[in-house]
Design an enzyme around this catalytic site. Structure first.
Site, PDB file in Angstrom:
ATOM      1  N   HIS A 371       4.974   7.565   2.137  1.00 35.02           N
ATOM      2  CA  HIS A 371       3.718   6.932   1.733  1.00 35.02           C
ATOM      3  C   HIS A 371       2.648   7.949   1.316  1.00 35.02           C
ATOM      4  O   HIS A 371       1.606   7.572   0.772  1.00 35.02           O
ATOM      5  CB  HIS A 371       3.183   6.051   2.867  1.00 35.02           C
ATOM      6  CG  HIS A 371       2.376   4.881   2.387  1.00 35.02           C
ATOM      7  ND1 HIS A 371       1.920   4.763   1.099  1.00 35.02           N
ATOM      8  CD2 HIS A 371       1.936   3.771   3.040  1.00 35.02           C
ATOM      9  CE1 HIS A 371       1.238   3.642   0.961  1.00 35.02           C
ATOM     10  NE2 HIS A 371       1.229   3.019   2.134  1.00 35.02           N
ATOM     11  N   ASP A 375       2.893   4.511  -3.397  1.00 40.66           N
ATOM     12  CA  ASP A 375       2.206   3.343  -2.852  1.00 40.66           C
ATOM     13  C   ASP A 375       3.060   2.097  -3.011  1.00 40.66           C
ATOM     14  O   ASP A 375       4.121   2.122  -3.654  1.00 40.66           O
ATOM     15  CB  ASP A 375       0.860   3.151  -3.548  1.00 40.66           C
ATOM     16  CG  ASP A 375      -0.098   4.295  -3.263  1.00 40.66           C
ATOM     17  OD1 ASP A 375      -0.120   4.782  -2.112  1.00 40.66           O
ATOM     18  OD2 ASP A 375      -0.823   4.710  -4.188  1.00 40.66           O
TER      19      ASP A 375
END
Length: 395
Positions: A371, A375
């Site tokens: 992450h 996204d």
């Protein structure tokens, strides 16, 4: 003397000395298998660089061998024959008393650092030798005793043994290396997983039509070949999935080098790599898969076969699981695809404006991302293109 060295190129994994194939005093020829090194990905034989006599073994079984480490030394043939000293036989070497035992440099360094006599340490190396790991374990045990608090004077109920009878299975170097790599990945990257569902109807129809033609050319057409091809298409839509995270930048790779997780039973798994998959046809991908999978299961892969991957596929469904999450990212990559078991399921499909209930071959597919680098919208866009490629496969 000629040094026997651990390979410099090791793809960032730690090698462990597994087994010496020759003993001190053995005569060797150039390229004779000398010692086995094992990483989390492959076991490889290190050959003798010259002809001569194996004079020293400096790293014993179980010791970690950093790239370029000196594993042992060979006395050149000319020097060996010129010296009037007879070499001891293997039986004589075994009769050397413990006080005269030759410890490896790593063990001697640990003895000086920790103040521990190697002769007092429990041994796990081949032939009852002391390894650096034995010295480290003895040091940790001593520290634990020194740092433990004074015992509390109270009655503690005796705990029954868990599960009754048990047996110990010693970790292999490959299992230990996998464990270390997995723990590092989880500690390094925040893992997030998205799950889609894929209909394999179009792929199954195409495979049924094409498999005989592929077989005639000696190539087995597997579902994994379609999955690899769909990964390439999805990566064209979201190139950032094929990348590596740095603190100041994201390095996005032009070549899609796809690693295929291949299980080796209880021994662990390896990840051979299909290089530049974006330049390969379905036939080319299938041929590469067949070669790599065969050599993985016959343990004939080389370190080069598993180097340079930029993206990984975990086809965990072949062993029966519908969904696995999170699938741990193969560092330093930023994403990994999981493919669950392909099975017939009841689904709703609209036909000429009317909802119908149909039976289709379905599988859950997941993308686990770092992450920091990616996204949710990038993850979902990649998965949507991946599923679309499979479901609209041209006939």
């Amino acid at each position: 003397m000629i040094d026997v060295l651990a390979p410099v190129e090791q793809e960032g994994t730690k090698a462990v000395v597994r087994n010496w194939l020759k003993a001190v005093g053995d005569r060797v020829a150039p390229d004779d298998p000398l010692v086995e090194l094992e990483t989390d990905k492959v076991t490889q034989e290190i050959p003798a660089p010259v002809a001569g006599i194996l004079s020293e073994i400096l790293m014993q079984g179980g010791e970690k061998a950093e790239p370029g480490a000196v594993l042992g030394r060979i006395r050149l043939e000319e020097a060996a024959t010129a010296e009037p000293v007879a070499m001891a036989t293997k039986q004589e070497l075994r009769r050397v008393p413990a006080a005269a035992e030759h410890y490896s440099p790593a063990v001697r360094r640990a003895a000086a650092e920790y103040g521990i006599d190697p002769a007092t340490v429990e041994r796990s190396g081949k032939g009852g030798r002391v390894t650096r790991a034995d010295m480290d374990a003895a040091h940790e045990a001593a520290r634990a005793v020194q740092s433990s608090p004074a015992p509390v004077q109270e009655t503690v109920p005796e705990m029954p043994p868990l599960g009754g009878r048990s047996r110990a299975i010693r970790h292999s170097p490959m299992r230990l290396a996998i464990a270390e790599h997995m723990q590092m990945s989880v500690s390094t990257a925040p893992h997030v997983t998205a799950v889609f569902e894929a209909d394999f109807s179009a792929v199954m129809r195409h495979r049924e039509k094409s498999r005989q033609a592929f077989a005639a050319s000696g190539v087995s057409l597997s579902y994994t070949a379609y999955i690899v091809s769909a990964c390439v298409a999805a990566t064209k839509a979201v190139p950032e999935v094929n990348s590596r995270w740095f603190d100041d930048r994201l390095e996005v790779f032009d070549d899609v080098n796809i690693g295929i997780g291949t299980a080796l039973g209880n021994e662990g798994l390896v990840v051979p790599v299909i290089r530049a998959a974006q330049d390969l046809s379905l036939s080319g991908i299938a041929a590469h898969l067949q070669d790599l999978t065969t050599r993985a299961r016959t343990k004939t892969l080389t370190p080069a076969d598993m180097r340079g991957g930029t993206f990984t596929i975990s086809n965990h469904g072949v062993s029966g699981s519908l969904l696995a999450t999170p699938i741990i990212i193969n560092q330093p990559q930023t994403a990994i695809l999981g493919v669950g078991k392909l099975e017939k399921r009841v689904v709703v499909r609209e036909v000429e404006g009317v909802d119908t209930i149909q039976i289709r071959p379905m599988a859950y597919v997941s993308l686990t991302i770092d992450h920091r680098a990616l996204d949710g919208h990038q993850t979902n866009t990649w998965l949507a293109r991946f599923v679309e490629t499979l479901e609209s496969w041209p006939q």
